[in-house]
Design a protein around this motif. Structure first.
Motif, short mmCIF file in Angstrom:
data_model
loop_
_atom_site.label_atom_id
_atom_site.label_comp_id
_atom_site.label_asym_id
_atom_site.label_seq_id
_atom_site.Cartn_x
_atom_site.Cartn_y
_atom_site.Cartn_z
N MET A 108 0.76 -1.37 0.20
CA MET A 108 -0.02 0.05 0.08
C MET A 108 1.00 1.23 -0.13
SD MET A 108 -3.33 -0.75 2.27
CE MET A 108 -2.51 -1.74 3.66
N GLY A 109 1.98 1.11 0.95
CA GLY A 109 2.96 2.31 0.75
C GLY A 109 3.42 2.51 -0.53
N ALA A 110 3.90 1.39 -1.47
CA ALA A 110 4.42 1.49 -2.78
C ALA A 110 3.36 2.32 -3.69
CB ALA A 110 4.86 0.22 -2.96
N ILE A 111 2.30 1.74 -3.46
CA ILE A 111 1.34 2.38 -4.51
C ILE A 111 1.21 3.88 -4.31
CG2 ILE A 111 -1.28 2.31 -5.04
CD1 ILE A 111 -1.30 -0.65 -4.41
N GLY A 112 1.00 4.17 -3.00
CA GLY A 112 0.85 5.56 -2.71
C GLY A 112 2.00 6.29 -3.12
N VAL A 113 3.50 6.00 -2.95
CA VAL A 113 4.51 6.81 -3.40
C VAL A 113 4.68 6.62 -4.86
CG1 VAL A 113 7.19 6.27 -3.63
CG2 VAL A 113 5.97 6.02 -1.38
N PHE A 114 4.24 5.67 -5.61
CA PHE A 114 4.14 5.60 -6.80
C PHE A 114 3.36 6.69 -7.63
CE2 PHE A 114 2.33 3.93 -11.07
CZ PHE A 114 3.43 3.94 -11.73
N MET A 115 2.18 6.91 -7.24
CA MET A 115 0.78 7.75 -7.29
C MET A 115 1.34 9.06 -7.17
SD MET A 115 -1.33 6.29 -8.87
CE MET A 115 -1.87 4.67 -9.47
N LEU A 116 2.12 9.30 -5.93
CA LEU A 116 2.62 10.52 -5.53
C LEU A 116 3.68 11.24 -6.47
CD1 LEU A 116 2.52 13.20 -3.22
CD2 LEU A 116 4.34 11.77 -2.30
N ILE A 117 4.66 10.36 -6.83
CA ILE A 117 5.54 10.68 -7.87
C ILE A 117 5.23 11.06 -9.22
CG2 ILE A 117 7.55 9.76 -9.05
CD1 ILE A 117 8.57 8.32 -6.44
N CYS A 118 4.13 10.16 -9.60
CA CYS A 118 3.55 10.63 -10.98
C CYS A 118 2.74 11.82 -10.90
CB CYS A 118 2.70 9.26 -11.31
SG CYS A 118 3.44 7.86 -11.80
N ALA A 119 1.92 12.00 -9.80
CA ALA A 119 1.28 13.14 -9.59
C ALA A 119 2.15 14.62 -9.64
CB ALA A 119 0.42 13.21 -8.36
N VAL A 120 3.37 14.48 -8.82
CA VAL A 120 4.13 15.51 -8.80
C VAL A 120 5.03 15.90 -10.12
CG1 VAL A 120 6.40 16.37 -7.72
CG2 VAL A 120 4.75 15.63 -6.29
N ALA A 121 5.32 14.51 -10.75
CA ALA A 121 6.04 14.70 -12.06
C ALA A 121 5.13 15.10 -13.41
CB ALA A 121 6.93 13.73 -12.36
N GLY A 122 3.79 14.82 -12.95
CA GLY A 122 2.89 15.15 -14.00
C GLY A 122 2.76 14.18 -15.13
N ILE A 123 2.93 12.70 -14.71
CA ILE A 123 3.00 11.72 -15.66
C ILE A 123 1.81 11.12 -15.48
CG2 ILE A 123 4.26 9.57 -16.09
CD1 ILE A 123 6.48 10.39 -14.75
N ASP A 124 1.36 10.58 -16.73
CA ASP A 124 -0.04 9.87 -16.95
C ASP A 124 0.40 8.40 -16.73
OD1 ASP A 124 -2.56 9.24 -17.32
OD2 ASP A 124 -2.54 9.35 -19.73
N VAL A 125 -0.19 7.98 -15.79
CA VAL A 125 -0.15 6.41 -15.49
C VAL A 125 -0.56 5.51 -16.45
CG1 VAL A 125 -0.58 4.74 -13.72
CG2 VAL A 125 -0.30 6.94 -12.89
N TYR A 126 -1.65 5.76 -17.23
CA TYR A 126 -2.02 5.03 -18.44
C TYR A 126 -0.90 5.13 -19.45
CZ TYR A 126 -5.03 3.28 -21.99
OH TYR A 126 -5.56 2.65 -22.82
N SER A 127 -0.18 6.30 -19.73
CA SER A 127 0.68 6.27 -20.75
C SER A 127 1.92 5.58 -20.42
CB SER A 127 1.07 7.58 -21.00
OG SER A 127 1.88 8.22 -19.94
N LEU A 128 2.17 5.08 -19.07
CA LEU A 128 3.20 4.13 -18.68
C LEU A 128 2.99 2.78 -19.21
CD1 LEU A 128 4.23 5.62 -15.19
CD2 LEU A 128 5.60 5.97 -17.38
N GLY A 129 1.96 2.32 -19.19
CA GLY A 129 1.57 1.05 -19.40
C GLY A 129 1.48 0.14 -18.04
N LEU A 130 0.78 -1.05 -18.37
CA LEU A 130 0.54 -1.90 -17.11
C LEU A 130 1.93 -2.44 -16.63
CD1 LEU A 130 -1.39 -3.15 -15.05
CD2 LEU A 130 -1.52 -4.95 -16.78
N GLY A 131 2.81 -3.00 -17.56
CA GLY A 131 4.08 -3.46 -17.30
C GLY A 131 4.86 -2.66 -16.26
N ALA A 132 5.22 -1.28 -16.84
CA ALA A 132 6.16 -0.39 -16.15
C ALA A 132 5.67 0.00 -14.69
CB ALA A 132 6.26 0.83 -17.34
N ALA A 133 4.31 0.21 -14.79
CA ALA A 133 3.60 0.52 -13.36
C ALA A 133 3.93 -0.60 -12.47
CB ALA A 133 2.04 0.96 -13.55
#
Length: 67
Positions: free
Chosen positions: A17-42
């Motif tokens: 759960m912490g990893a999901i939160g950190v990943f989403m926080l980094i994506c939000a701060v950097a302005g990265i669309d999670v969908y554009s990364l793809g399922l494998g990279a995420a």
């Protein structure tokens, strides 16, 4: 010193759960669309963050930072 199974499961859940939160926080701060990364990279990023957090939790448990 053995660890209870319940303690191990809680530590794994906390790490994931912490990893999901950190990943989403980094994506939000950097302005990265999670969908554009793809399922494998995420999934890879989340697995890596979970591994790092779980290792920190294990080290802190066995070094005596528990009550």
């Amino acid at each position: 010193m053995r660890m209870n199974r319940e303690t191990m499961v809680v530590m794994i859940c906390m790490a994931v759960m912490g990893a999901i939160g950190v990943f989403m926080l980094i994506c939000a701060v950097a302005g990265i669309d999670v969908y554009s990364l793809g399922l494998g990279a995420a999934a890879g990023f989340i697995t890596g963050f979970a591994g790092m957090l779980f290792s920190v939790l294990l080290l802190s448990y066995y070094n005596g930072f528990r009550k």
